[in-house]
Design a protein around this motif. Structure first.
Motif, PDB file in Angstrom:
ATOM      1  N   VAL A 248      23.345 -57.019  72.528  1.00 15.41           N
ATOM      2  CA  VAL A 248      23.686 -56.478  71.004  1.00 15.41           C
ATOM      3  C   VAL A 248      24.912 -56.871  70.673  1.00 15.41           C
ATOM      4  O   VAL A 248      26.070 -56.807  71.251  1.00 15.41           O
ATOM      5  CB  VAL A 248      23.364 -55.001  70.980  1.00 15.41           C
ATOM      6  CG1 VAL A 248      23.580 -54.569  69.563  1.00 15.41           C
ATOM      7  CG2 VAL A 248      22.355 -54.276  71.491  1.00 15.41           C
ATOM      8  N   ILE A 249      24.806 -57.640  69.635  1.00 10.94           N
ATOM      9  CA  ILE A 249      26.170 -58.212  68.913  1.00 10.94           C
ATOM     10  C   ILE A 249      26.348 -57.700  67.501  1.00 10.94           C
ATOM     11  O   ILE A 249      25.477 -57.877  66.938  1.00 10.94           O
ATOM     12  CB  ILE A 249      26.215 -59.764  68.968  1.00 10.94           C
ATOM     13  CG1 ILE A 249      26.161 -60.211  70.475  1.00 10.94           C
ATOM     14  CG2 ILE A 249      27.300 -60.272  68.347  1.00 10.94           C
ATOM     15  CD1 ILE A 249      26.046 -61.464  70.866  1.00 10.94           C
ATOM     16  N   ASP A 250      27.360 -57.054  67.190  1.00 13.93           N
ATOM     17  CA  ASP A 250      27.821 -56.740  65.736  1.00 13.93           C
ATOM     18  C   ASP A 250      28.545 -57.894  65.163  1.00 13.93           C
ATOM     19  O   ASP A 250      29.626 -58.299  65.683  1.00 13.93           O
ATOM     20  CB  ASP A 250      28.532 -55.488  65.925  1.00 13.93           C
ATOM     21  CG  ASP A 250      29.190 -54.792  64.429  1.00 13.93           C
ATOM     22  OD1 ASP A 250      28.539 -55.671  63.686  1.00 13.93           O
ATOM     23  OD2 ASP A 250      29.259 -53.744  64.298  1.00 13.93           O
ATOM     24  N   THR A 251      27.640 -58.507  64.158  1.00 12.69           N
ATOM     25  CA  THR A 251      28.466 -59.584  63.572  1.00 12.69           C
ATOM     26  C   THR A 251      29.354 -59.359  62.184  1.00 12.69           C
ATOM     27  O   THR A 251      29.649 -60.324  61.610  1.00 12.69           O
ATOM     28  CB  THR A 251      27.116 -60.519  63.252  1.00 12.69           C
ATOM     29  OG1 THR A 251      26.478 -60.106  62.171  1.00 12.69           O
ATOM     30  CG2 THR A 251      26.405 -60.805  64.265  1.00 12.69           C
ATOM     31  N   THR A 252      29.586 -58.005  61.769  1.00  9.86           N
ATOM     32  CA  THR A 252      29.984 -57.619  60.722  1.00  9.86           C
ATOM     33  C   THR A 252      31.573 -58.400  60.540  1.00  9.86           C
ATOM     34  O   THR A 252      31.453 -59.014  59.333  1.00  9.86           O
ATOM     35  CB  THR A 252      30.191 -56.169  60.758  1.00  9.86           C
ATOM     36  OG1 THR A 252      29.389 -55.537  61.241  1.00  9.86           O
ATOM     37  CG2 THR A 252      31.002 -55.664  59.383  1.00  9.86           C
TER      38      THR A 252
END
Ligand code: DC
Length: 277
Positions: A248-252
């Motif tokens: 899971v990668i948070d790209t914010t």
């Protein structure tokens, strides 16, 4: 006599070098003698013989399409935009005046029309019965109605089957959607799930729509994204959720390039581990 001696010496060294290349170098870590990963190649020739399936799932406007396309390019893999498939069937159903609540009729749309998908200059080109509908499938009414197609059980099964056929035909694929890591390719080599906080996703979607001349307000876009998220998450079949083994990668706070680099690193790590087994 002297010439014979030198021929013997040269022959000996040629043999030593040949042995080193054939045997010793094969046991070195792959990155040390194959092309570096950043040269857009997979690191191991042996690995290229096998299939490579990389899945990228995530909510609307999380940037997965752009990232998936770029990642595919970097890996020399084929790119599959599964959202375009749902959109194409939605458009054909709208044009045919099909009742969106009638699953059998929706299935008939898929069976009776000819859908073609291709990637040209990094863009997914979609044709229905030979007519290019690439722009039309992005229209707001298609986006709003795609949930009917997305929740039609048999139709979904057929689309997933088509996705698997695509993977079987191509050697390496990067596929993006909602259920690619969970349903379509549970055995994928590397699975990603991209997220971004809601405000950032709204901002990204607004920038995208503005670039196309759209004038939707932030509130309108926010409402549309919330509705899509809810319908994607609550669906009984192929709901939006990360696979248990997804990264899971948070790209914010990341640029597109940063996300692509991060994904590439993960793919490289997994590929290396797989080849060391
Ligand atoms: O990613 P997108 O916005 O182009 O997707 C269009 C619609 O298709 C959206 O309503 C979600 C649905 N979809 C899906 O249910 N499963 C997928 N694998 C891809 C898209």
């Amino acid at each position: 006599m002297v010439i014979g001696y030198w021929l013997l010496v040269i022959g000996y060294w040629l043999l030593v070098i040949g042995y080193w290349r054939l045997v010793i170098s094969d046991s070195l870590p792959v990155t040390s003698y194959h092309l570096p990963f950043t040269s857009y190649q997979l690191p191991v020739t042996k690995f290229e013989m096998a299939n490579l399936v990389i899945t990228i799932d995530g909510p609307a406007a999380s940037g997965k399409s752009t990232v998936a396309r770029l990642l595919a390019k970097r890996l020399g893999a084929s790119f599959l935009d599964t959202g375009a498939m749902y959109r194409a069937v939605t458009l054909a159903a709208i044009k045919g005046g099909v009742d969106m609540s009638d699953e059998e009729k929706l299935l008939g749309v898929l069976d009776n029309r000819k859908f073609q998908f291709a990637v040209r200059e990094g863009k997914t080109v979609v044709c229905i019965d030979g007519v290019d509908v690439t722009e039309q499938i992005r229209r707001p009414e298609v986006t709003a109605n795609a949930r009917h197609i997305a929740s039609a059980v048999k139709l979904r099964e057929k689309l997933v089957e088509m996705q698997r056929q695509f993977a079987a035909r191509e050697k390496k694929i990067v596929t993006e959607g909602r259920d690619q890591g969970t349903v379509a390719f549970p055995d994928a080599d590397v699975k990603f799930f991209l997220t971004a906080d809601a405000r950032e996703r709204v901002r990204r979607r607004q920038a995208e729509l503005r670039a196309k001349g759209g004038g939707e307000s932030l509130e309108q876009i926010e409402k549309a994204i919330e509705e899509r998220d809810k319908s994607d998450e609550d669906r009984a079949v192929g709901p939006l959720r990360p696979a248990d083994d997804a990264i899971v990668i948070d790209t914010t706070d990341l640029s597109i390039e940063e996300v692509v680099e991060r994904l590439l690193r993960c793919v490289e790590e997994k590929c290396l581990k797989r080849n060391q087994k």
